[in-house]
Write a protein that holds these residues in place. Structure first.
Motif, PDB file in Angstrom:
ATOM      1  N   UNK A  79       0.921  -1.181  -0.039  1.00 36.95           N
ATOM      2  CA  UNK A  79       0.125  -0.112  -0.102  1.00 36.95           C
ATOM      3  C   UNK A  79       0.847   1.132   0.045  1.00 36.95           C
ATOM      4  N   UNK A 114       2.304   5.003  -0.061  1.00 36.81           N
ATOM      5  CA  UNK A 114       2.136   6.237   0.814  1.00 36.81           C
ATOM      6  C   UNK A 114       2.430   7.373  -0.393  1.00 36.81           C
ATOM      7  N   UNK A 122       1.145  17.491  -2.814  1.00 37.30           N
ATOM      8  CA  UNK A 122       1.136  19.175  -2.514  1.00 37.30           C
ATOM      9  C   UNK A 122       0.054  19.595  -3.617  1.00 37.30           C
ATOM     10  N   UNK A 172     -10.484  18.459  -4.924  1.00 36.96           N
ATOM     11  CA  UNK A 172     -10.582  17.417  -3.976  1.00 36.96           C
ATOM     12  C   UNK A 172     -11.968  17.517  -3.171  1.00 36.96           C
ATOM     13  N   UNK A 184     -12.092   7.019  -3.807  1.00 39.31           N
ATOM     14  CA  UNK A 184     -10.516   6.906  -4.426  1.00 39.31           C
ATOM     15  C   UNK A 184      -9.763   6.279  -3.365  1.00 39.31           C
ATOM     16  N   UNK A 185      -8.571   5.701  -3.771  1.00 37.05           N
ATOM     17  CA  UNK A 185      -7.720   5.159  -2.936  1.00 37.05           C
ATOM     18  C   UNK A 185      -7.280   5.899  -1.708  1.00 37.05           C
ATOM     19  N   UNK A 186      -7.180   5.351  -0.532  1.00 32.34           N
ATOM     20  CA  UNK A 186      -6.973   6.016   0.423  1.00 32.34           C
ATOM     21  C   UNK A 186      -5.484   6.239   0.878  1.00 32.34           C
ATOM     22  N   UNK A 243      -3.446   8.804  -0.172  1.00 33.23           N
ATOM     23  CA  UNK A 243      -2.948  10.032  -0.357  1.00 33.23           C
ATOM     24  C   UNK A 243      -2.852  10.849   1.051  1.00 33.23           C
ATOM     25  N   UNK A 244      -2.036  11.572   1.170  1.00 30.76           N
ATOM     26  CA  UNK A 244      -2.220  12.606   2.340  1.00 30.76           C
ATOM     27  C   UNK A 244      -1.753  14.193   1.607  1.00 30.76           C
ATOM     28  N   UNK A 245      -2.882  14.761   1.931  1.00 23.28           N
ATOM     29  CA  UNK A 245      -2.895  16.007   1.031  1.00 23.28           C
ATOM     30  C   UNK A 245      -2.146  17.222   2.148  1.00 23.28           C
ATOM     31  N   UNK A 246      -1.313  18.098   1.470  1.00 24.92           N
ATOM     32  CA  UNK A 246      -0.478  19.041   2.079  1.00 24.92           C
ATOM     33  C   UNK A 246      -1.103  20.457   1.301  1.00 24.92           C
ATOM     34  N   UNK A 276     -12.285  15.137   2.417  1.00 23.66           N
ATOM     35  CA  UNK A 276     -10.987  14.525   2.060  1.00 23.66           C
ATOM     36  C   UNK A 276     -11.017  13.063   2.540  1.00 23.66           C
ATOM     37  N   UNK A 315     -14.757  10.111   0.787  1.00 21.72           N
ATOM     38  CA  UNK A 315     -14.231   9.431  -0.465  1.00 21.72           C
ATOM     39  C   UNK A 315     -13.642   8.143  -0.098  1.00 21.72           C
ATOM     40  N   UNK A 316     -13.841   7.479   1.303  1.00 19.88           N
ATOM     41  CA  UNK A 316     -13.315   6.278   1.491  1.00 19.88           C
ATOM     42  C   UNK A 316     -14.522   5.403   2.068  1.00 19.88           C
ATOM     43  N   UNK A 369      -9.200   2.035   7.552  1.00 18.56           N
ATOM     44  CA  UNK A 369      -8.489   2.721   6.627  1.00 18.56           C
ATOM     45  C   UNK A 369      -8.729   4.097   6.786  1.00 18.56           C
ATOM     46  N   UNK A 391      -6.451   7.161   8.239  1.00 18.49           N
ATOM     47  CA  UNK A 391      -6.192   8.383   7.373  1.00 18.49           C
ATOM     48  C   UNK A 391      -6.484   9.796   8.028  1.00 18.49           C
ATOM     49  N   UNK A 410      -4.433  13.048   9.113  1.00 18.99           N
ATOM     50  CA  UNK A 410      -4.715  14.177   8.785  1.00 18.99           C
ATOM     51  C   UNK A 410      -4.766  15.189   9.996  1.00 18.99           C
ATOM     52  N   UNK A 431       4.772  19.336   8.876  1.00 20.50           N
ATOM     53  CA  UNK A 431       3.512  19.015   8.126  1.00 20.50           C
ATOM     54  C   UNK A 431       4.268  17.578   7.257  1.00 20.50           C
ATOM     55  N   UNK A 447       4.213  12.753   8.198  1.00 22.72           N
ATOM     56  CA  UNK A 447       3.541  11.686   7.207  1.00 22.72           C
ATOM     57  C   UNK A 447       4.244  10.496   7.003  1.00 22.72           C
TER      58      UNK A 447
END
Lengths: 155, 658
Positions: free
Chosen positions: A16, A18, A22, A32, A42-44, A46-49, B100, B104-105, B110, B114, B118, B653, B657
């Protein structure tokens, strides 16, 4: 960079990835949000900054993300011409063009750095993009940070 | 030591269904620097906000993370609550668990994992947040409206009626824009001039309006609240103060065959002219390009006949500088040049005309006094073919969009034509009929059912002129699946609506964004349709997208409301997300100065007490800086940082992660 955890292996036990994304505040973050409002799954991974603009992205951020153990980095902003700040995304694009070559030099393959334009109206594109990038990175396998100069045999 | 409070919202079931909120709260409470982690059904409700306020006071919080919906939704709400509890609002951040994550999940573990990530990101960020204070900018309560068409007139009138000063700048010698050229308007068929000209008079006579016709904006500096605008007044060669508008000059002018811009080149005008009899101001100007006195130095007839001596051949362009607090851009549109369609004659066939030319033919004030007569021989056409989507929706011609108004004005043209030529035949080739609007579809039905317009779905492949003067229109009827040939006397092309030539230059001058079609971009397609992304600049009318008159007027009034809202306070507060230069380490490489899209970074001379220059550094003008951070990323000595998005914050930040 102090907390080092084993890579979480979720679901079926398959790799999976990571992914650190950005995104700019005005287009892709909003895109988003729209994906969320439209309940697009969608696939979990991604971590958004969030940043104000893709122009704010220092290439160092991307390297730091890889250093921290990201398997891939995604950069996404407003379409050319739509930048909230008129031209920040052009600077990002120029920087990206130069940086990609440098990244390869550091031993990080181009399949690990993705660049896209997602506008505030493109929720579907955002969801597709995340799925697409996740799939590509899954195929590429986990990122093993190593000094490429040592690995490559001398000829 | 940071004391962060984390508040997890269930958002009813929206977040709680997929994210285990109590688990997230528990995990958050364990994070370094977090003193409290709680979850609640509705954080944005009054009890939820009270919970946050109470915790800020009781636990002496130095930072708050609200994990709920998108910050675009409720960040202002929670920041207000924090401020009410005595915490600087910029010490509150939101983690986006709804848009976010939970929406969406589907997989609960999981999604919960997430969600914790966050929250952790935002905790690390908020620990590094500094207190920020809104920046106050003084507001000059005068508005500039660029463009004197119906949108500009409406915006100017609404602002002026709201008690604020307006400077209305129009490029041509008269107000009125395209609407003044129309014969009648859809879907009511009321006369365009009758509804427009009273507005033109009203705006020109309004005590709060300074009207500057025959003028162009050449330079815009400054920012919201205090723009400095340079306006060039073109030489009129007629003193408007002494001219009475009697018209003796243009009746006697010997240069009579200049194609009239107002009449879409179907009629002539003189070298000294007013564009049309109802012009406002009704004072002529001299066209320096064609005037014999100005080009060859001999003639002077107008000066001889002028009873008040208003003609000044030595007039020159003048520049005025004005200070305004807001700008409304209403520069409008023009028609696409159909000569790019070789199959439609490439612009060489005289009797293939555009929509504006038909308007002038149908107008009582037009070159034919309202009789439909074709340009080539002045005959009344017995068969008129109208071709819709000429250029529009044709990506190969660079116009991929729908021009929106052509379906309606073509229907109007057929009705006008059939009212004037009862036995004439009106044939319309269309791709789709898009008649969305109040009374619009009924109007098209009326054209077809009552007024007998023949609608053929299909494209025209070729138009050519037969030796007897007939225009042969070859097309296809895609519903019947047969080729069609029509012998026409006149062909009217519904040319695409495109932005004014030079729209991009104007946008660059104003610092506003425009899209790939050169239409100006609004700040948000749905929620901020009249603002541009540049604070203090608003849009009205067809410069933003193709629009009909009601939409243009509505948008103009909306822009005026925004301007009046802006002017309601003597000072305005804006978000303090601005860049800051560390002057001690700045090496003055000027990379940031070259990069800044707002020209917000300037050279600053550091001097000693005697006034001797020590060194020069970059300095950010807070009023101009919009906080994009592009300068931060280009800075070679790492001397610029962006408040609210500092390198330290972003790197922290990223570090979470792992």
């Amino acid at each position: 960079m102090t907390q080092t955890q084993p890579k979480p292996v979720e679901g079926t036990g398959a790799f999976d990835p990571r992914i650190v994304a950005f995104v700019c505040n005005w287009c892709t973050y909003a895109g988003a949000d729209l994906a969320g409002t439209s309940r697009l799954q969608y696939a979990p991974n991604v971590r958004i900054i969030k940043l104000p603009c893709t122009g704010r992205i220092d290439p160092l951020f991307i390297l730091k993300a890889f250093e921290g153990g990201a398997d891939a980095v995604l950069v996404s902003g407003c379409h050319p011409g739509d930048c909230h700040y008129t031209s920040g995304n052009y600077h990002a694009r120029r920087r990206w063009t130069l940086f990609r070559g440098l990244l390869e030099l550091t031993g990080i393959g181009p399949e690990r750095l993705h660049f896209s334009w997602v506008s505030a109206a493109e929720g579907q594109k955002f969801a597709d993009l995340i799925n697409d990038v996740t799939e590509k990175v899954r195929q590429a396998g986990p990122f093993e940070p190593a000094n490429p100069a040592r690995r490559r045999p001398w000829k | 030591m940071a004391r962060v409070g984390v508040f997890i919202c269930h958002c009813g079931e929206n977040i709680g269904r997929t994210v285990d909120c109590p688990a997230v709260a528990q995990a958050a409470a364990q994070m370094p620097g977090v003193v409290t982690g709680v979850d609640y059904k509705y954080m944005c409700s009054d009890p939820g906000q009270q919970m946050i306020k109470q915790a800020i006071k009781d636990k002496k919080l130095t930072g708050v993370v609200v994990a709920a919906c998108s910050p675009r939704m409720h960040e202002p709400t929670f920041r207000r609550a924090a401020a009410e509890a005595g915490l600087n609002p910029f010490l509150l951040e939101m983690a986006n668990l709804r848009e976010h994550c939970s929406w969406v999940h589907e997989d609960r573990p999981q999604a919960t994992r997430k969600a914790i990530d966050l929250v952790r990101v935002m905790v690390e960020k908020v620990k590094r947040n500094g207190e920020l204070h809104p920046i106050s900018v003084p507001v000059e309560p005068t508005a500039l409206v660029i463009g004197g068409g119906i949108a500009g007139i409406q915006a100017a009138l609404d602002i002026a009626n709201g008690g604020k000063k307006v400077i209305l700048v129009e490029k041509s010698p008269s107000l009125g824009g395209h609407m003044a050229r129309l014969s009648e308007t859809f879907p009511t068929l009321d006369c365009s001039q009758c509804i427009l000209t009273p507005r033109m008079v009203e705006v020109a006579a309004h005590p709060n309006v300074t009207l500057m016709t025959y003028s162009e904006v050449t330079k815009v500096d400054g920012f919201i609240g205090s723009f400095e605008v340079t306006i060039r007044q073109k030489a009129r060669y007629v003193d408007p103060a002494t001219c009475t508008g009697c018209g003796a000059c243009y009746q006697k002018c010997p240069v009579k065959k200049i194609p009239s811009e107002f009449d879409a080149a179907l009629g002539p005008r003189t070298a000294i002219y007013t564009p049309f009899p109802q012009a406002v101001p009704n004072k002529p100007v001299i066209d320096a390009e064609h005037c014999l006195m100005l080009t060859k130095g001999k003639c002077g007839v107008c000066a001889k006949v002028c009873p008040t001596g208003a003609i000044k051949y030595d007039d020159t362009d003048t520049e005025v500088k004005v200070k305004v607090g807001a700008i409304v851009v209403a520069t409008g549109f023009e028609l696409w040049d159909h000569s790019a369609y070789g199959e439609y004659g490439g612009g060489r066939l005289k009797d293939v005309i555009d929509g504006f030319q038909f308007e002038r033919l149908a107008s009582a004030s037009g070159p034919t006094v309202g009789e439909i007569r074709r340009p080539s021989d002045g005959q009344v056409p017995q068969t008129v073919v109208f071709i819709q989507c000429c250029g529009s929706r044709d990506a190969s011609k660079g116009v991929p969009y729908c021009s929106k108004i052509c379906c309606m004005y073509t229907a109007k043209h057929t009705i006008l034509y059939r009212h004037k030529v009862h036995d004439g035949r009106a044939v319309v080739f269309y791709m789709d009929v898009r008649a969305g609007g109040k009374g619009y579809d009924e109007f098209v039905r009326r054209a077809i059912e009552t007024d007998g317009a023949e609608y053929i779905r299909g494209r025209v492949s070729r138009i050519y002129r037969r030796t007897d003067g007939k225009l042969i229109v070859k097309g296809a009827d895609t519903l019947a699946g047969v080729p069609v040939t029509i012998e026409a006397d006149l062909v009217v092309l519904a040319d695409a609506i495109v932005p004014r030539a030079g729209a991009d230059t104007v946008a660059q001058m104003l610092g506003i964004a425009y899209d790939t079609n050169r239409f100006y971009s609004e700040a948000h397609p749905k929620l901020r349709p009249v603002e541009t992304a540049t604070a203090g600049i608003f849009l009205a009318g067809a410069c933003q997208a193709p629009k009909d008159i009601p939409d243009s007027v509505a948008q103009a009034s909306a822009a005026a409301a925004k301007v009046l809202g802006l002017f309601s306070q003597p000072e305005l507060e804006r978000e303090p997300i601005v860049a800051r230069v560390n002057e001690a380490s700045c090496v003055h490489c000027r990379a940031c100065i070259e990069t800044c899209p707002y020209r917000a970074i300037e050279d600053f001379d550091i001097k000693d007490r005697q006034g001797n220059l020590i060194r020069t550094v970059a300095r950010v003008n807070e009023g101009l800086c919009q906080g994009c951070g592009t300068c931060v990323a280009v800075c070679r000595s790492n001397s610029i940082d962006l408040d609210g998005f500092t390198d330290e914050q972003v790197l922290a930040e990223i570090a979470t992660l792992e």
